[in-house]
Every structure is written in structure tokens, then in C-alpha cells.
Scaffold this motif. Structure first.
Motif, PDB file in Angstrom:
ATOM      1  N   GLU A  69       0.833  -1.355  -0.087  1.00 54.74           N
ATOM      2  CA  GLU A  69       0.203   0.071   0.005  1.00 54.74           C
ATOM      3  C   GLU A  69       0.974   1.393  -0.368  1.00 54.74           C
ATOM      4  N   TYR A  72      -4.293  -3.454  -1.510  1.00 55.12           N
ATOM      5  CA  TYR A  72      -5.690  -2.884  -1.394  1.00 55.12           C
ATOM      6  C   TYR A  72      -6.044  -1.878  -1.572  1.00 55.12           C
ATOM      7  N   ARG A  84      -9.208  -0.079  -0.264  1.00 56.87           N
ATOM      8  CA  ARG A  84     -10.170   0.281   1.147  1.00 56.87           C
ATOM      9  C   ARG A  84     -10.640   1.105   0.509  1.00 56.87           C
ATOM     10  N   GLU A  85     -10.012   2.222  -0.114  1.00 57.80           N
ATOM     11  CA  GLU A  85     -11.133   4.014   0.086  1.00 57.80           C
ATOM     12  C   GLU A  85     -12.445   3.329  -1.727  1.00 57.80           C
ATOM     13  N   VAL A  91     -13.675   0.730  -2.775  1.00 57.19           N
ATOM     14  CA  VAL A  91     -15.668   0.314  -1.930  1.00 57.19           C
ATOM     15  C   VAL A  91     -16.781   1.444  -2.880  1.00 57.19           C
ATOM     16  N   TYR A 122     -10.165  -5.578  -0.507  1.00 57.63           N
ATOM     17  CA  TYR A 122     -10.902  -4.103  -0.657  1.00 57.63           C
ATOM     18  C   TYR A 122     -10.763  -4.332   1.291  1.00 57.63           C
ATOM     19  N   ASN A 123      -9.972  -5.124   2.157  1.00 57.62           N
ATOM     20  CA  ASN A 123     -10.223  -4.764   3.406  1.00 57.62           C
ATOM     21  C   ASN A 123      -9.621  -6.186   3.635  1.00 57.62           C
ATOM     22  N   ASP A 124      -8.979  -6.090   5.205  1.00 55.23           N
ATOM     23  CA  ASP A 124      -8.145  -6.825   5.951  1.00 55.23           C
ATOM     24  C   ASP A 124      -9.533  -6.333   7.409  1.00 55.23           C
ATOM     25  N   ASN A 174     -12.524  -7.383   8.381  1.00 57.25           N
ATOM     26  CA  ASN A 174     -13.727  -6.777   7.865  1.00 57.25           C
ATOM     27  C   ASN A 174     -14.163  -7.089   6.232  1.00 57.25           C
ATOM     28  N   ASP A 195     -16.774  -5.137   1.278  1.00 56.26           N
ATOM     29  CA  ASP A 195     -16.177  -5.061  -0.539  1.00 56.26           C
ATOM     30  C   ASP A 195     -16.695  -4.200  -1.128  1.00 56.26           C
ATOM     31  N   TRP A 230      -9.373  -9.417   3.587  1.00 56.68           N
ATOM     32  CA  TRP A 230      -7.842 -10.003   2.820  1.00 56.68           C
ATOM     33  C   TRP A 230      -7.932 -10.803   1.435  1.00 56.68           C
TER      34      TRP A 230
END
Length: 438
Positions: free
Chosen positions: A38, A63, A65-66, A68, A100-102, A105, A108, A143
Motif C-alpha cells: 500500500e 488494497y 480500501r477507499e 468500495v 478491499y479490507n483486512d 472486515n 467489499d 483479505w
């Protein structure tokens, strides 16, 4: 017109080879390093993995993450390209996964947004296919391991819609990942439910179909009887995987030490049975340290993926430009798997006076040099017509087929023999000299 006959070659001369016992840093196999992807990768760190530690693979879990609920920003796309550039400069290859997340979490992206993201990533996957070894399906769940997901249902009790949505994601991945590369799924269940309940056969392998491109990764390997849910019915899935993984990428990581399952005897048996090509060196260290104390760690390091040992050969003693040249070479794959990506095999003739190179491609596919098998290459090839008179050293080259890496020796395959490897060229010496004269 009467065809001009190809001039015959001189009588072949026999050569024998000696195996070595060293761990070899060959491409697309062995222990890999899991490096945070990342933030910008360190080229010096990756180069050190390659040159000092002997690892040739790294895992990049990238990832999103931001994003989704939104397209990927250009800055984020640029970062992915920067990461791939660093991997290439360091002489490694990447196992790539998007998620999208670890931290368990479940957040997605929905299938339509995943497709948008993969459309954005498609040009970068194409541009970097040379140093992408394999792509893990990712994208769904924590993950990217396809469990604990807010949009795709219970992995073990998928509804028809859940199955359709998951297949939609994989179909899009198969469309955007270059056709030369495979995509790995986290559980056998997903391939058997979404694609085919029967194992890939030799006739189906490497045909470009979804079945032929979908491999397997197990990220809780050797942890308990089901590998924490990786297997639903091992009595069925073990034979299935054993057959499939002869021709597909297989690897992953351990996640807990549970004796005797995690100990050396079962570890060696299962990695051999399921044709493992790679394993995480950074996790689980308890498992790996037990292998060190039990005495099998080095064997794992040597046998992950392929390990080609030349045994004997015989080659023409003399030949003419444009004439025939006889090559007979016997080798054995002492590793647990064959290469899962395509690769050329060529004879290289190097003029002993000028170092000029002349190459002849051999008709053989290392992806079919299967584990524990002896391979015999018996061919009569035609030499280039423009070879000047002289003495030529004979070499074997298994370069990366991508033009960007073809002449980089760190991406060529080294044979597990003594006094044959040329690190500066990536060639394997066949310890034979041929005289070329008109």
C-alpha cells in the motif's frame, strides 16, 4: 525442383552431468516474501531478497480500501504501476491480489463496481504481465480470501445469486488478466461449484479455458484436518487437487502449528502431492521454525516448484551452417511441480573466438516436465545458415519468454548441476564444443 538435402552432422559425443545439492533461486518458485503493497516498495529491500536471500517472488496484496463505492483514483493506479516497476527493477516477480479490507472486515465492493475496477486495472495487468507470476482471485471478503463478505453470501452455503456474483467476478478477472497468466482460487469448492466438478486433464491443460487457467492457493495450509475450512470433503478434494495441480499454480501460506499435521512428514507429503510451487516465508514463522528444528526446511526450499537436473547428453561433434545438428538430452524434475507459466527452451551456440551467439529453439514445453519425471529431448535441429566457420560452445537457455525479460539472466532457469551455470548470461553450459565448417 529437387530439394537441397540438409548436410548431415558429425557423430554425437556423449556428455555426463553431476547434480548439485544447492538451493537455487530460480524464477517463479520457492519461498516468497509478503511485503506491504500500500506504500511505495523499497527497491533495495526487494533487491536484497533476490541477491542476498535467494527469493524470487513477492506477494503484493494491493488494497482498494477507499474505493468500495467509487472508481479507483489515478493516483492509486499510478501507485500500482510504481510497485510493479520496482519489482521489475529488483529482478523479482509478483503474486498479485486485489482486496478491499483486512482485519476480518467484511466490507467489499459489489460486482458492478468490481468490474469497473478491473476494467481500470486491465491495462496495467497487461503492461506488467512480464513480472506478474500469477493473480489470486481476491476482491471478495476480508483479505480477498472469499470469506466474511458483505456482498457475496456464505462461502459454504452460496445461493444461486451468490454463485452468479462470484463467478461474475472471476469471469471478469479471467478477461482482464493476460491469457498467459493463471488466476488462483482460495478453496477447491469455488472452482468445482462455479466452473467444473471434474479435475483438469492433460488434454485440457494450457488450452486457455477457464478450467485450464484457474489454479489454487491455500492460506491456512497444514493447520487442521480441513485447513480452517479450506476443504469441505478432503476425501474428494485431495485426489481432485492432486490431479489438477500438475498443470496449475499451487501455493500459499501456513497459519498455525498443529502437530502432527504441521510437522515435517505431512508437510513434505502434501506439498509434493499438491505440487506446491511457492510458500510464504514471513508467515507462519512458528511452523517454519519447527521445520528448521525438525530438519526439513532446506528440503522444502529446494523442492518448491521445479528443480531440473541434467543427467546426460550427446551432441553432434561437427556440423555445417544450415545443416543438421543432433541433440539428445536427459534431465529429471526433482521438484514438486512443473513451471506453470510458459517458457522457451533453446540451444545457444557461442563462438569461442568472437562470443557471437546463434540460437535454435527446441520443440519442448517445460510446463510438461512434470514432478518426479525424467524428460528426454531427442531432436535433430537445423542450424542457422549464417554461422561462420569456427568452434562453438554449446549452451542451454530457458529464458523468460517476455521480450522485456528475455535477456535478463536472473529470470532464466538454472539447472541443478555443478559447473554448468553462467550467472552473467543465464545460460547453462552443456560442456560440449562443436566444430562448424562449410
Amino acid at each position: 525442383p529437387t530439394p537441397t538435402p540438409t548436410p548431415p552432422a558429425g557423430a554425437p559425443i556423449a556428455v555426463s552431468y553431476t547434480a548439485n545439492n544447492a538451493v537455487i533461486a530460480n524464477p517463479e518458485r520457492g519461498f516468497y516474501r509478503h511485503v506491504g503493497c500500500e506504500t511505495p516498495l523499497s527497491q533495495s529491500q526487494l533487491t536484497n531478497f533476490r541477491t542476498a536471500d535467494g527469493e524470487t517472488l513477492m506477494l503484493c496484496v494491493f488494497y482498494l480500501r477507499e474505493f468500495v463505492n467509487a472508481p479507483i483514483s489515478q493516483a492509486k493506479l499510478n501507485l500500482f504501476q510504481q510497485q510493479m516497476d520496482t519489482v521489475r527493477k529488483a529482478g523479482l516477480k509478483a503474486i498479485v491480489r486485489f482486496a478491499y479490507n483486512d482485519n476480518n472486515n467484511p466490507a467489499d465492493a459489489k460486482p458492478a463496481m468490481v468490474e469497473t475496477h478491473l476494467t481500470q486495472l486491465a491495462p496495467m495487468l497487461a503492461a506488467n504481465k512480464d513480472i506478474i507470476s500469477v493473480v489470486q482471485a481476491g476482491l471478495i471478503g476480508a483479505w480477498g480470501e472469499w470469506g466474511n463478505t458483505q456482498n457475496y453470501g456464505d462461502s459454504y452455503n452460496m445461493t444461486a445469486q451468490n454463485q452468479a456474483d462470484r463467478k461474475r467476478v472471476v469471469d471478469k478477472l479471467l478477461a482482464v488478466v493476460p491469457k498467459e497468466r493463471q488466476v488462483q482460487l482460495r478453496m477447491p469448492l469455488f472452482k468445482t461449484k462455479l466452473y467444473s466438478p471434474t479435475a483438469l486433464t492433460a488434454l485440457e491443460a494450457f488450452t486457455g479455458t477457464a478450467k485450464a487457467r484457474l489454479g489454487h492457493h491455500n492460506d491456512c495450509f497444514l493447520s487442521n484436518s480441513s485447513d480452517y475450512g479450506t476443504y469441505i470433503n478432503p476425501s474428494v478434494e485431495y485426489p481432485y487437487l492432486e490431479a489438477e495441480t500438475k498443470y496449475l499454480a499451487s501455493g500459499g501460506e501456513t497459519c498455525a502449528y498443529t502437530a502432527p499435521r504441521s510437522a515435517c512428514p505431512s508437510a513434505l507429503t502434501e506439498m509434493g502431492r499438491f505440487h506446491w510451487s511457492y510458500l510464504n516465508l514471513d508467515y507462519n514463522t512458528t511452523v517454519l521454525n519447527n521445520w528448521k528444528s525438525q530438519g526439513c526446511f532446506t528440503e522444502v526450499d529446494k523442492k518448491l516448484g521445479y528443480r531440473f537436473v541434467m543427467q546426460k547428453g550427446s551432441f553432434s561433434s561437427t556440423a555445417k551452417p544450415g545443416g543438421s545438428f543432433v541433440v539428445n538430452l536427459t534431465l529429471q524434475n526433482q521438484g514438486w511441480a512443473a513451471p506453470f507459466n510458459g517458457r522457451d527452451v533453446e540451444l545457444v551456440f557461442r563462438n569461442t573466438a568472437t562470443n557471437a551467439l546463434y540460437r535454435v529453439k527446441l520443440a519442448t514445453d517445460p510446463r510438461l516436465w512434470l514432478a518426479n519425471q525424467t524428460v528426454t529431448i531427442n531432436q535433430t535441429v537445423t542450424l542457422p545458415a549464417d554461422m561462420p566457420k569456427g568452434s562453438y560452445a554449446l549452451l542451454l537457455n530457458l529464458p523468460d519468454p517476455q521480450a522485456s525479460l528475455r535477456n535478463r539472466p536472473e529470470y532464466a532457469i538454472q539447472m541443478a548441476n555443478t559447473n554448468t551455470w553462467e550467472a552473467s548470461t543465464g545460460f547453462n553450459k552443456l560442456n560440449h564444443t562443436v566444430g562448424i565448417a562449410p
